[in-house]
Design a protein around this motif. Structure first.
Motif, PDB file in Angstrom:
ATOM      1  N   SER A  87     -10.523  10.129  -9.229  1.00  9.95           N
ATOM      2  CA  SER A  87     -10.244   9.542 -10.758  1.00  9.95           C
ATOM      3  C   SER A  87     -11.006   8.578 -11.405  1.00  9.95           C
ATOM      4  CB  SER A  87      -8.636   8.400 -10.840  1.00  9.95           C
ATOM      5  OG  SER A  87      -8.246   8.149 -11.191  1.00  9.95           O
ATOM      6  N   ASN A  88     -11.620   7.310 -10.248  1.00 12.76           N
ATOM      7  CA  ASN A  88     -12.470   6.259 -10.240  1.00 12.76           C
ATOM      8  C   ASN A  88     -14.112   6.997 -10.579  1.00 12.76           C
ATOM      9  OD1 ASN A  88     -10.749   4.327 -10.294  1.00 12.76           O
ATOM     10  ND2 ASN A  88     -11.448   4.029  -8.452  1.00 12.76           N
ATOM     11  N   GLY A 112      -2.717   3.209  -8.129  1.00  9.82           N
ATOM     12  CA  GLY A 112      -3.963   2.586  -8.230  1.00  9.82           C
ATOM     13  C   GLY A 112      -4.659   3.281  -8.906  1.00  9.82           C
ATOM     14  N   ALA A 113      -5.733   2.154  -9.382  1.00 14.60           N
ATOM     15  CA  ALA A 113      -6.718   2.575 -10.611  1.00 14.60           C
ATOM     16  C   ALA A 113      -7.739   1.273 -10.604  1.00 14.60           C
ATOM     17  CB  ALA A 113      -6.075   2.965 -11.955  1.00 14.60           C
ATOM     18  N   ILE A 127      -7.495   8.430  -6.081  1.00 14.93           N
ATOM     19  CA  ILE A 127      -7.834   7.211  -6.926  1.00 14.93           C
ATOM     20  C   ILE A 127      -8.979   7.323  -6.623  1.00 14.93           C
ATOM     21  CG2 ILE A 127      -7.617   4.474  -7.418  1.00 14.93           C
ATOM     22  CD1 ILE A 127      -5.529   4.931  -5.555  1.00 14.93           C
ATOM     23  N   THR A 135      -0.998   6.230   0.597  1.00 12.41           N
ATOM     24  CA  THR A 135      -2.124   6.591   0.588  1.00 12.41           C
ATOM     25  C   THR A 135      -2.499   6.529   2.055  1.00 12.41           C
ATOM     26  OG1 THR A 135      -1.543   4.475  -1.323  1.00 12.41           O
ATOM     27  CG2 THR A 135      -3.964   5.032  -0.216  1.00 12.41           C
ATOM     28  N   GLY A 168      -1.947  -0.002 -11.792  1.00  7.88           N
ATOM     29  CA  GLY A 168      -2.353  -1.622 -10.712  1.00  7.88           C
ATOM     30  C   GLY A 168      -3.700  -1.535 -10.129  1.00  7.88           C
ATOM     31  N   ALA A 169      -4.705  -2.179  -9.806  1.00  7.55           N
ATOM     32  CA  ALA A 169      -5.682  -2.232  -9.295  1.00  7.55           C
ATOM     33  C   ALA A 169      -5.378  -2.856  -7.646  1.00  7.55           C
ATOM     34  CB  ALA A 169      -6.603  -3.408  -9.737  1.00  7.55           C
ATOM     35  N   ASP A 170      -4.541  -1.646  -7.238  1.00  9.48           N
ATOM     36  CA  ASP A 170      -3.814  -1.982  -5.989  1.00  9.48           C
ATOM     37  C   ASP A 170      -3.663  -0.360  -5.571  1.00  9.48           C
ATOM     38  OD1 ASP A 170      -1.981  -2.107  -3.376  1.00  9.48           O
ATOM     39  OD2 ASP A 170      -1.384  -4.065  -4.457  1.00  9.48           O
ATOM     40  N   SER A 171      -4.049   0.140  -4.286  1.00  6.16           N
ATOM     41  CA  SER A 171      -4.073   1.991  -4.096  1.00  6.16           C
ATOM     42  C   SER A 171      -2.661   1.537  -3.256  1.00  6.16           C
ATOM     43  CB  SER A 171      -5.348   1.780  -2.956  1.00  6.16           C
ATOM     44  OG  SER A 171      -4.853   1.305  -2.122  1.00  6.16           O
ATOM     45  N   GLY A 178      -8.322   4.862   0.398  1.00 10.61           N
ATOM     46  CA  GLY A 178      -7.941   4.058   0.691  1.00 10.61           C
ATOM     47  C   GLY A 178      -8.342   2.842  -0.893  1.00 10.61           C
ATOM     48  N   SER A 179      -8.643   2.103  -0.442  1.00  7.96           N
ATOM     49  CA  SER A 179      -8.750   0.672  -1.954  1.00  7.96           C
ATOM     50  C   SER A 179      -8.906   1.143  -3.205  1.00  7.96           C
ATOM     51  CB  SER A 179      -9.300  -0.854  -1.970  1.00  7.96           C
ATOM     52  OG  SER A 179      -8.908  -1.021  -0.181  1.00  7.96           O
ATOM     53  N   THR A 180      -8.705   1.016  -4.598  1.00 12.85           N
ATOM     54  CA  THR A 180      -8.779   1.450  -5.737  1.00 12.85           C
ATOM     55  C   THR A 180     -10.130   0.466  -5.908  1.00 12.85           C
ATOM     56  OG1 THR A 180      -7.586  -0.380  -6.429  1.00 12.85           O
ATOM     57  CG2 THR A 180      -6.328   1.124  -6.094  1.00 12.85           C
TER      58      THR A 180
END
Lengths: 426, 168
Positions: B99-100, A145-146, B96, A226, A128-131, B70-72
């Motif tokens: 990968s991004n 997360g992705a 993450i 994370t 999901g779009a969430d780290s 941190g955030s994706t």
């Protein structure tokens, strides 16, 4: 291959193996393999871009399986700004066209809904779009997360690539007592794991205290991996998790690491009589014992987030706030993680207790990690304490941000400065 | 396309634990267009606030540990692609973010020890992908970097993950 037939594997290696077609020899840390995903989700940040990318690259295609995709708008729960409203609409239109489920505004944080509503179970792989999707490691689910590109690809193909991580075996030694809670444990473990350097690695948690931790406690513990740049933390599922899933009529085969599993290292963390902990600016891993910062003036407090937004967290705060008043200089905001948590705090009167004390209750969803919620600050005088998971400089506002437990947040709200709770938990 | 050797001028941003909110702040998340995202890169990183407004085409950015934690946040990758930088070389990257970056064709090179290697801004760097070596041509020194896994090179050479998906 069934789980019971494998040997020598850690939890994450087992989950990856059951979701790929590679041979035993190809399951080793550092190797990159293709996996089949059980569930793909996206939210109101990233989700609209995922829709754009899908439509641009796969315009006349169906998704790999519309029953294995959910949109979970949770970042901007009021949808009261034209840009966000348009983005959210884009998700709904796409979902309707492809007959995909949406847990729309007011449902809650996607990662929490996945276990609250039984959408994912131990042993599954979800992206999901969430780290903080790796909080699902608390139930033995491989959540990751992705970004937009990976999610658009996954919605088309049902696949992803994954680099098999090394796994660190972490043994928590000892136990702690109230007012220390799982958030203090999580902060302390974050500090240790950041020092230990677990970038890109998985963690498995063991120790006598683990069986005492509720599912919410385990989520809190795993939610800060994370912030140490780790990939995921697993609490091996036990009878408590098996019992939890019976409400969804799901009978689990409990996944565990093999006795001869190969770990890259083993770390013992002594948590005996752990005191209250607090993350100080400017990084989540800058964790100190509360005594170092007692008395620091605070005027904005948020209790919420995927780390500490459960009903149990809010009830912890309500116990401290009962028959007390929030300091007049403090703005206290409560953001329940899911609708289920909101209903619980209402039924158990925590909601009235908090309102009577002068706190505010906002709609469910993410809190300060996204800009669409209560708690962001504008100026340099608004010093924040939140139960969330990030205090990166400038994220919430220009002033300092501290991270602590709901218990410390409530005690601090009463005093207007960082404080220990004065009452006993009874 | 086959990626063998990359060269560019160094741009040092050697700070550990740079979070995606420091690369591209959460208050800008409704932005989708790479050209709109571009000027905001490092907009919340103290000392680098004006980075995004400069010209960084052809540069190799050198960073510290846990870059992109941190955030994706895909925009935190997209913005560097819009700047047409050649690669980011660092001690380590958030998983993450790594990968991004791979999925959209931004080359990240892990080089433990790079922050100790004498490098100044604008030094000419050369990355030899096959031998996994980074050379500072101006200083005459070099450092080993981690090999780029083949599946990662395959994705990059295909032009990104979405291109691969078109045939699947």
């Amino acid at each position: 291959m069934k789980l019971g037939e494998m040997t020598g594997l850690t939890i994450i290696e087992k989950i990856i193996k059951t979701h790929s077609s590679v041979s035993d020899e190809e399951i080793f840390p550092g190797n990159i393999v293709w996996i089949n995903i059980d569930l793909v989700t996206a939210r109101d940040y990233a989700g609209p871009q995922v829709v754009d990318l899908f439509q641009k690259h796969y315009s006349n295609s169906k998704t790999f399986d519309n029953g294995k995709i959910i949109f979970t708008p949770d970042c901007y729960p009021y949808g009261n700004d034209p840009k966000h409203a348009i983005d959210q609409e884009k998700i709904r239109v796409f979902a309707k066209e492809h007959n995909i489920q949406v847990t729309d505004l007011g449902s809650g944080i996607g990662s929490h809904l996945l276990f609250r509503r039984g959408f994912a179970k131990p042993g599954d792989i979800v992206f999901g779009a969430d780290s903080h999707y790796n909080i699902l490691g608390a139930l033995g689910i491989l959540g990751q997360g992705a970004g937009d590109v990976m999610l658009a690809f996954a919605m088309k193909t049902g696949k992803s690539w994954i680099k098999i991580p090394e796994t660190v075996k972490v043994i928590l030694k000892g136990s702690y007592k109230w007012p220390t809670t799982s958030k203090d444990l999580a902060l302390f473990v974050l500090k240790k794991l950041h020092e230990y350097e677990i970038t890109g690695q998985a963690v498995e948690f063991y120790g006598e205290c683990i069986s005492e931790l509720s599912i919410e406690d385990r989520v809190t513990l795993c939610s800060l991996i994370t912030e140490a740049s780790g990939m995921i933390g697993f609490v091996p599922p036990d009878e408590q998790v098996a019992e939890y899933y019976r409400q969804f009529n799901i009978n689990l085969e409990l996944i565990s690491a093999d006795k001869n599993a190969e770990y890259c290292s083993e770390l013992i963390i002594d948590i005996q009589d752990l005191d209250l902990q607090i993350a100080c600016p400017p990084h989540p891993h800058n964790v100190k014992p509360i005594d170092d910062v007692l008395g620091t003036p605070i005027n904005s407090i948020i209790i919420g987030s995927c780390t500490n937004g459960s009903a149990t967290d809010i009830q912890d705060a309500a116990k401290i706030l009962k028959n007390k008043e929030v300091d007049p200089d403090v703005r206290l905001g409560i953001v329940p993680a899911t609708r289920e948590d909101f209903i619980s705090i209402h039924n158990q009167s925590a909601m009235a207790t908090i309102l009577e004390a002068g706190g505010n209750i906002f709609g469910v969803g993410c809190s300060t990690c996204a800009k669409g919620q209560y708690g962001l600050t504008g100026g340099k005088t608004a010093v924040t304490l939140t139960t969330g998971n990030r205090n990166t400089q400038g994220k919430i506002g220009p002033a300092d941000v501290y991270l602590a437990s709901p218990v410390v947040a409530a005690a601090t709200a009463i005093q207007g400065k960082i404080a220990r709770p004065k009452i006993r938990d009874d | 396309m086959s990626i063998k050797k990359i060269s560019g001028k160094a741009k040092l941003v050697i700070i550990d634990d740079i979070d995606t909110d420091q690369i591209f702040h959460q208050s800008l998340l409704t932005m989708h267009d790479p050209q709109e995202i571009k000027p905001h890169i490092f907009g919340n990183l103290e000392g680098f606030e004006s980075f995004g407004k400069g010209n960084h085409e052809g540069e190799i950015i050198v960073v510290g540990k846990n870059f992109g934690k941190g955030s994706t946040r895909q925009q935190a990758v997209t913005g560097f692609l819009a700047h047409k930088i050649k690669a980011i070389v660092g001690e380590s990257f958030g998983p993450i973010y790594y990968s991004n970056a791979v999925n959209s064709g931004l080359l990240l090179i892990e080089a433990p020890g790079i922050s100790q290697l004498p490098i100044d801004n604008l030094d000419a760097l050369e990355i030899n992908i096959e031998d996994a070596i980074i050379v500072n041509l101006d200083k005459g020194n070099e450092i080993k970097c981690k090999s780029i896994p083949k599946p990662v090179l395959d994705i990059m050479e295909a032009g990104g993950l979405l291109k691969l998906g078109e045939g699947m």
